[in-house]
Design a protein around this motif. Sequence first.
Motif, PDB file in Angstrom:
ATOM      1  N   MET A   1       0.844  -1.190   0.000  1.00  0.00           N
ATOM      2  CA  MET A   1       0.000   0.000   0.000  1.00  0.00           C
ATOM      3  C   MET A   1       0.879   1.239   0.000  1.00  0.00           C
ATOM      4  O   MET A   1       1.819   1.343   0.765  1.00  0.00           O
ATOM      5  CB  MET A   1      -0.880  -0.009   1.246  1.00  0.00           C
ATOM      6  CG  MET A   1      -1.804   1.161   1.341  1.00  0.00           C
ATOM      7  SD  MET A   1      -2.855   0.947   2.797  1.00  0.00           S
ATOM      8  CE  MET A   1      -3.384   2.614   2.966  1.00  0.00           C
ATOM      9  N   THR A   2       0.583   2.182  -0.866  1.00  0.00           N
ATOM     10  CA  THR A   2       1.370   3.410  -0.926  1.00  0.00           C
ATOM     11  C   THR A   2       0.749   4.470  -0.047  1.00  0.00           C
ATOM     12  O   THR A   2      -0.462   4.544   0.097  1.00  0.00           O
ATOM     13  CB  THR A   2       1.472   3.935  -2.371  1.00  0.00           C
ATOM     14  OG1 THR A   2       0.160   4.190  -2.849  1.00  0.00           O
ATOM     15  CG2 THR A   2       2.185   2.950  -3.261  1.00  0.00           C
ATOM     16  N   ASN A   3       1.596   5.294   0.532  1.00  0.00           N
ATOM     17  CA  ASN A   3       1.130   6.363   1.412  1.00  0.00           C
ATOM     18  C   ASN A   3       1.311   7.688   0.696  1.00  0.00           C
ATOM     19  O   ASN A   3       2.367   8.282   0.743  1.00  0.00           O
ATOM     20  CB  ASN A   3       1.900   6.330   2.737  1.00  0.00           C
ATOM     21  CG  ASN A   3       1.372   7.357   3.716  1.00  0.00           C
ATOM     22  OD1 ASN A   3       0.338   7.979   3.497  1.00  0.00           O
ATOM     23  ND2 ASN A   3       2.084   7.544   4.795  1.00  0.00           N
ATOM     24  N   LYS A   4       0.269   8.123  -0.006  1.00  0.00           N
ATOM     25  CA  LYS A   4       0.337   9.373  -0.753  1.00  0.00           C
ATOM     26  C   LYS A   4      -0.285  10.521   0.012  1.00  0.00           C
ATOM     27  O   LYS A   4      -0.422  11.612  -0.494  1.00  0.00           O
ATOM     28  CB  LYS A   4      -0.336   9.215  -2.111  1.00  0.00           C
ATOM     29  CG  LYS A   4       0.410   8.273  -3.016  1.00  0.00           C
ATOM     30  CD  LYS A   4      -0.183   8.275  -4.391  1.00  0.00           C
ATOM     31  CE  LYS A   4       0.635   7.347  -5.266  1.00  0.00           C
ATOM     32  NZ  LYS A   4       0.204   7.366  -6.649  1.00  0.00           N
ATOM     33  N   ARG A   5      -0.667  10.275   1.253  1.00  0.00           N
ATOM     34  CA  ARG A   5      -1.288  11.297   2.079  1.00  0.00           C
ATOM     35  C   ARG A   5      -0.222  12.283   2.554  1.00  0.00           C
ATOM     36  O   ARG A   5       0.842  11.893   3.016  1.00  0.00           O
ATOM     37  CB  ARG A   5      -1.959  10.636   3.275  1.00  0.00           C
ATOM     38  CG  ARG A   5      -2.776  11.576   4.083  1.00  0.00           C
ATOM     39  CD  ARG A   5      -3.615  10.802   5.102  1.00  0.00           C
ATOM     40  NE  ARG A   5      -3.928  11.701   6.175  1.00  0.00           N
ATOM     41  CZ  ARG A   5      -3.294  11.714   7.344  1.00  0.00           C
ATOM     42  NH1 ARG A   5      -2.364  10.834   7.603  1.00  0.00           N
ATOM     43  NH2 ARG A   5      -3.630  12.583   8.265  1.00  0.00           N
ATOM     44  N   LEU A   6      -0.524  13.556   2.430  1.00  0.00           N
ATOM     45  CA  LEU A   6       0.393  14.593   2.870  1.00  0.00           C
ATOM     46  C   LEU A   6       0.357  14.683   4.391  1.00  0.00           C
ATOM     47  O   LEU A   6      -0.713  14.804   4.978  1.00  0.00           O
ATOM     48  CB  LEU A   6      -0.056  15.920   2.270  1.00  0.00           C
ATOM     49  CG  LEU A   6       0.999  16.827   1.700  1.00  0.00           C
ATOM     50  CD1 LEU A   6       1.809  16.101   0.644  1.00  0.00           C
ATOM     51  CD2 LEU A   6       0.381  18.058   1.102  1.00  0.00           C
ATOM     52  N   LEU A   7       1.509  14.596   5.025  1.00  0.00           N
ATOM     53  CA  LEU A   7       1.586  14.716   6.472  1.00  0.00           C
ATOM     54  C   LEU A   7       1.811  16.178   6.857  1.00  0.00           C
ATOM     55  O   LEU A   7       2.535  16.881   6.162  1.00  0.00           O
ATOM     56  CB  LEU A   7       2.752  13.874   6.997  1.00  0.00           C
ATOM     57  CG  LEU A   7       2.712  12.387   6.682  1.00  0.00           C
ATOM     58  CD1 LEU A   7       4.005  11.718   7.117  1.00  0.00           C
ATOM     59  CD2 LEU A   7       1.527  11.735   7.367  1.00  0.00           C
ATOM     60  N   PRO A   8       1.201  16.660   7.942  1.00  0.00           N
ATOM     61  CA  PRO A   8       1.471  18.024   8.379  1.00  0.00           C
ATOM     62  C   PRO A   8       2.948  18.123   8.764  1.00  0.00           C
ATOM     63  O   PRO A   8       3.472  17.248   9.454  1.00  0.00           O
ATOM     64  CB  PRO A   8       0.580  18.224   9.603  1.00  0.00           C
ATOM     65  CG  PRO A   8      -0.272  17.024   9.705  1.00  0.00           C
ATOM     66  CD  PRO A   8       0.255  15.976   8.798  1.00  0.00           C
ATOM     67  N   VAL A   9       3.608  19.172   8.305  1.00  0.00           N
ATOM     68  CA  VAL A   9       5.041  19.278   8.531  1.00  0.00           C
ATOM     69  C   VAL A   9       5.433  20.728   8.770  1.00  0.00           C
ATOM     70  O   VAL A   9       4.834  21.650   8.211  1.00  0.00           O
ATOM     71  CB  VAL A   9       5.813  18.653   7.338  1.00  0.00           C
ATOM     72  CG1 VAL A   9       5.606  19.439   6.078  1.00  0.00           C
ATOM     73  CG2 VAL A   9       7.278  18.504   7.625  1.00  0.00           C
ATOM     74  N   SER A  10       6.427  20.923   9.629  1.00  0.00           N
ATOM     75  CA  SER A  10       6.939  22.266   9.896  1.00  0.00           C
ATOM     76  C   SER A  10       8.039  22.599   8.885  1.00  0.00           C
ATOM     77  O   SER A  10       8.584  21.714   8.225  1.00  0.00           O
ATOM     78  CB  SER A  10       7.523  22.330  11.311  1.00  0.00           C
ATOM     79  OG  SER A  10       8.692  21.536  11.391  1.00  0.00           O
ATOM     80  N   ALA A  11       8.365  23.870   8.801  1.00  0.00           N
ATOM     81  CA  ALA A  11       9.447  24.300   7.906  1.00  0.00           C
ATOM     82  C   ALA A  11      10.758  23.640   8.319  1.00  0.00           C
ATOM     83  O   ALA A  11      11.547  23.224   7.473  1.00  0.00           O
ATOM     84  CB  ALA A  11       9.572  25.812   7.935  1.00  0.00           C
ATOM     85  N   LYS A  12      10.984  23.507   9.612  1.00  0.00           N
ATOM     86  CA  LYS A  12      12.213  22.890  10.122  1.00  0.00           C
ATOM     87  C   LYS A  12      12.364  21.463   9.592  1.00  0.00           C
ATOM     88  O   LYS A  12      13.442  21.058   9.154  1.00  0.00           O
ATOM     89  CB  LYS A  12      12.173  22.898  11.655  1.00  0.00           C
ATOM     90  CG  LYS A  12      13.382  22.324  12.331  1.00  0.00           C
ATOM     91  CD  LYS A  12      13.225  22.405  13.848  1.00  0.00           C
ATOM     92  CE  LYS A  12      14.339  21.693  14.547  1.00  0.00           C
ATOM     93  NZ  LYS A  12      14.162  21.684  16.002  1.00  0.00           N
ATOM     94  N   ASP A  13      11.268  20.699   9.605  1.00  0.00           N
ATOM     95  CA  ASP A  13      11.309  19.325   9.106  1.00  0.00           C
ATOM     96  C   ASP A  13      11.494  19.291   7.587  1.00  0.00           C
ATOM     97  O   ASP A  13      12.203  18.430   7.065  1.00  0.00           O
ATOM     98  CB  ASP A  13      10.035  18.572   9.498  1.00  0.00           C
ATOM     99  CG  ASP A  13       9.984  18.263  10.988  1.00  0.00           C
ATOM    100  OD1 ASP A  13      11.059  18.234  11.629  1.00  0.00           O
ATOM    101  OD2 ASP A  13       8.881  18.063  11.512  1.00  0.00           O
ATOM    102  N   MET A  14      10.856  20.229   6.874  1.00  0.00           N
ATOM    103  CA  MET A  14      11.032  20.275   5.411  1.00  0.00           C
ATOM    104  C   MET A  14      12.492  20.561   5.068  1.00  0.00           C
ATOM    105  O   MET A  14      13.047  19.951   4.155  1.00  0.00           O
ATOM    106  CB  MET A  14      10.136  21.351   4.795  1.00  0.00           C
ATOM    107  CG  MET A  14       8.677  20.986   4.788  1.00  0.00           C
ATOM    108  SD  MET A  14       7.718  22.006   3.679  1.00  0.00           S
ATOM    109  CE  MET A  14       7.845  21.028   2.195  1.00  0.00           C
ATOM    110  N   ILE A  15      13.107  21.464   5.808  1.00  0.00           N
ATOM    111  CA  ILE A  15      14.511  21.810   5.569  1.00  0.00           C
ATOM    112  C   ILE A  15      15.399  20.585   5.789  1.00  0.00           C
ATOM    113  O   ILE A  15      16.308  20.323   5.004  1.00  0.00           O
ATOM    114  CB  ILE A  15      14.930  23.001   6.457  1.00  0.00           C
ATOM    115  CG1 ILE A  15      14.231  24.274   5.969  1.00  0.00           C
ATOM    116  CG2 ILE A  15      16.443  23.171   6.475  1.00  0.00           C
ATOM    117  CD1 ILE A  15      14.314  25.447   6.917  1.00  0.00           C
ATOM    118  N   LYS A  16      15.117  19.804   6.823  1.00  0.00           N
ATOM    119  CA  LYS A  16      15.894  18.584   7.086  1.00  0.00           C
ATOM    120  C   LYS A  16      15.778  17.594   5.934  1.00  0.00           C
ATOM    121  O   LYS A  16      16.772  17.006   5.504  1.00  0.00           O
ATOM    122  CB  LYS A  16      15.424  17.916   8.382  1.00  0.00           C
ATOM    123  CG  LYS A  16      15.866  18.623   9.629  1.00  0.00           C
ATOM    124  CD  LYS A  16      15.360  17.904  10.863  1.00  0.00           C
ATOM    125  CE  LYS A  16      15.692  18.661  12.123  1.00  0.00           C
ATOM    126  NZ  LYS A  16      15.155  18.002  13.320  1.00  0.00           N
TER     127      LYS A  16
END
Length: 76
Positions: A1-16
């Motif tokens: 099963m693929t997980n295409k659901r967008l998870l809530p994320v902070s800018a700090k996590d996106m940068i990582k």
Amino acid sequence: MTNKRLLPVSAKDMIKVFSKIGYQIERQRGSHVVMSKGEEILIIPNHNPVSKGTERELIKDAGLTVEEFNNLLKKH
């Protein structure tokens, strides 16, 4: 099963996550962080959480799928 659901994320996590695939922080101006990888540039709003539409566009601009992004996010 693929997980295409967008998870809530902070800018700090996106940068990582984007750092893992070769992007580097160039500068921050106000509430926006500019990351680059060669000629490619991503501008990440320093919000918590980043809005879903913005998150989806940044993932696409980085050349990732939502599933790849979620996998990298879970590994940090």
